[in-house]
Write a protein that holds these residues in place. Structure first.
Motif, PDB file in Angstrom:
ATOM      1  N   GLU A  24      -0.991  15.452  -9.092  1.00 19.02           N
ATOM      2  CA  GLU A  24       0.450  15.213  -8.993  1.00 19.02           C
ATOM      3  C   GLU A  24       0.769  14.300  -7.813  1.00 19.02           C
ATOM      4  N   ALA A  25       0.077  14.478  -6.707  1.00 22.37           N
ATOM      5  CA  ALA A  25       0.267  13.604  -5.552  1.00 22.37           C
ATOM      6  C   ALA A  25      -0.180  12.183  -5.883  1.00 22.37           C
ATOM      7  N   ALA A  26      -1.248  12.045  -6.652  1.00 20.77           N
ATOM      8  CA  ALA A  26      -1.721  10.721  -7.057  1.00 20.77           C
ATOM      9  C   ALA A  26      -0.685  10.019  -7.931  1.00 20.77           C
ATOM     10  N   ALA A  27      -0.035  10.757  -8.817  1.00 22.58           N
ATOM     11  CA  ALA A  27       1.003  10.171  -9.657  1.00 22.58           C
ATOM     12  C   ALA A  27       2.193   9.708  -8.811  1.00 22.58           C
ATOM     13  N   LYS A  28       2.553  10.482  -7.805  1.00 25.70           N
ATOM     14  CA  LYS A  28       3.649  10.080  -6.917  1.00 25.70           C
ATOM     15  C   LYS A  28       3.280   8.833  -6.113  1.00 25.70           C
ATOM     16  N   THR A  32       7.687  15.585   1.472  1.00 31.50           N
ATOM     17  CA  THR A  32       8.179  15.810   0.113  1.00 31.50           C
ATOM     18  C   THR A  32       7.107  16.351  -0.816  1.00 31.50           C
ATOM     19  N   MET A  33       5.825  16.136  -0.474  1.00 31.52           N
ATOM     20  CA  MET A  33       4.731  16.621  -1.315  1.00 31.52           C
ATOM     21  C   MET A  33       4.254  17.976  -0.824  1.00 31.52           C
ATOM     22  N   GLY A  34       3.970  18.857  -1.743  1.00 35.47           N
ATOM     23  CA  GLY A  34       3.386  20.129  -1.352  1.00 35.47           C
ATOM     24  C   GLY A  34       1.911  19.989  -1.037  1.00 35.47           C
ATOM     25  N   ASN A  35       1.201  19.309  -1.917  1.00 35.78           N
ATOM     26  CA  ASN A  35      -0.229  19.116  -1.774  1.00 35.78           C
ATOM     27  C   ASN A  35      -0.500  17.611  -1.730  1.00 35.78           C
ATOM     28  N   SER A  64       0.841  -1.190   0.000  1.00 34.25           N
ATOM     29  CA  SER A  64       0.000   0.000   0.000  1.00 34.25           C
ATOM     30  C   SER A  64       0.877   1.241   0.000  1.00 34.25           C
ATOM     31  N   ALA A  65       0.277   2.343  -0.418  1.00 39.05           N
ATOM     32  CA  ALA A  65       0.930   3.652  -0.379  1.00 39.05           C
ATOM     33  C   ALA A  65      -0.146   4.693  -0.114  1.00 39.05           C
ATOM     34  N   SER A  66       0.210   5.688   0.682  1.00 42.26           N
ATOM     35  CA  SER A  66      -0.759   6.711   1.048  1.00 42.26           C
ATOM     36  C   SER A  66      -0.051   8.046   1.191  1.00 42.26           C
ATOM     37  N   SER A  67      -0.783   9.107   0.951  1.00 41.70           N
ATOM     38  CA  SER A  67      -0.210  10.439   1.148  1.00 41.70           C
ATOM     39  C   SER A  67      -0.232  10.831   2.616  1.00 41.70           C
ATOM     40  N   GLY A  89      -8.493  11.890 -14.192  1.00 40.70           N
ATOM     41  CA  GLY A  89      -8.045  12.617 -13.015  1.00 40.70           C
ATOM     42  C   GLY A  89      -7.087  11.812 -12.160  1.00 40.70           C
ATOM     43  N   LYS A  90      -7.392  11.693 -10.873  1.00 42.17           N
ATOM     44  CA  LYS A  90      -6.507  11.018  -9.918  1.00 42.17           C
ATOM     45  C   LYS A  90      -6.405   9.521 -10.204  1.00 42.17           C
ATOM     46  N   VAL A  91      -7.504   8.908 -10.585  1.00 41.87           N
ATOM     47  CA  VAL A  91      -7.497   7.473 -10.895  1.00 41.87           C
ATOM     48  C   VAL A  91      -6.577   7.205 -12.071  1.00 41.87           C
ATOM     49  N   LYS A  92      -6.686   8.012 -13.102  1.00 41.63           N
ATOM     50  CA  LYS A  92      -5.852   7.846 -14.289  1.00 41.63           C
ATOM     51  C   LYS A  92      -4.385   8.087 -13.950  1.00 41.63           C
ATOM     52  N   ALA A  93      -4.096   9.051 -13.085  1.00 44.57           N
ATOM     53  CA  ALA A  93      -2.721   9.339 -12.701  1.00 44.57           C
ATOM     54  C   ALA A  93      -2.082   8.154 -11.981  1.00 44.57           C
ATOM     55  N   ILE A  94      -2.822   7.525 -11.070  1.00 44.87           N
ATOM     56  CA  ILE A  94      -2.283   6.365 -10.345  1.00 44.87           C
ATOM     57  C   ILE A  94      -2.054   5.190 -11.295  1.00 44.87           C
TER      58      ILE A  94
END
Length: 114
Positions: A64-68, A56-59, A45-48, A97-102
């Motif tokens: 962008e956070a989803a891609a990271k 390391t993340m600004g937002n 798993s990974a989580s912000s 959006g976020k789903v596509k980025a991940i």
């Protein structure tokens, strides 16, 4: 004499798609988990919300956070030896959006999507 019912073959879906990616989004954080379906355990798993990632993340809730998060999850999966996952989208989740980025960052990092 009791005749037992015929033996059914095991469900093929458990063997073809054992690892499933599930994502959840809140107003503040993004979480992505890969489950091993036959044993019902979390493989990775990974989580912000992780403190090492928040610094390391600004937002912590944008694309962008989803891609990271997807890149970090892909690295963890490849380290554990999991080469492919199946993407499970909830009814309200659409592929943008976020789903596509991940999902895109997972595939660009080398994890195959079934």
């Amino acid at each position: 004499m009791v005749i037992p019912p015929p033996a059914r073959p095991p469900r093929i879906i458990n063997f073809l798609k054992p690892y499933v990616l599930k994502m959840s989004f809140s107003n503040k954080y993004i979480t992505a988990q890969v489950f091993h379906q036959p044993t019902a355990t979390v493989a990775s798993s990974a989580s912000s919300q992780e403190t090492a990632l928040r610094t390391t993340m600004g937002n912590t809730h944008d694309v962008e956070a989803a891609a990271k998060i997807g890149k970090i999850l892909a690295d963890r999966l490849l380290f554990k030896g999991i080469p492919a996952v199946t993407v499970f989208l909830k009814r309200e989740q659409k592929y943008h959006g976020k789903v596509k980025a991940i999902v895109d960052s997972l595939s660009h990092a080398g994890v195959k999507l079934i």
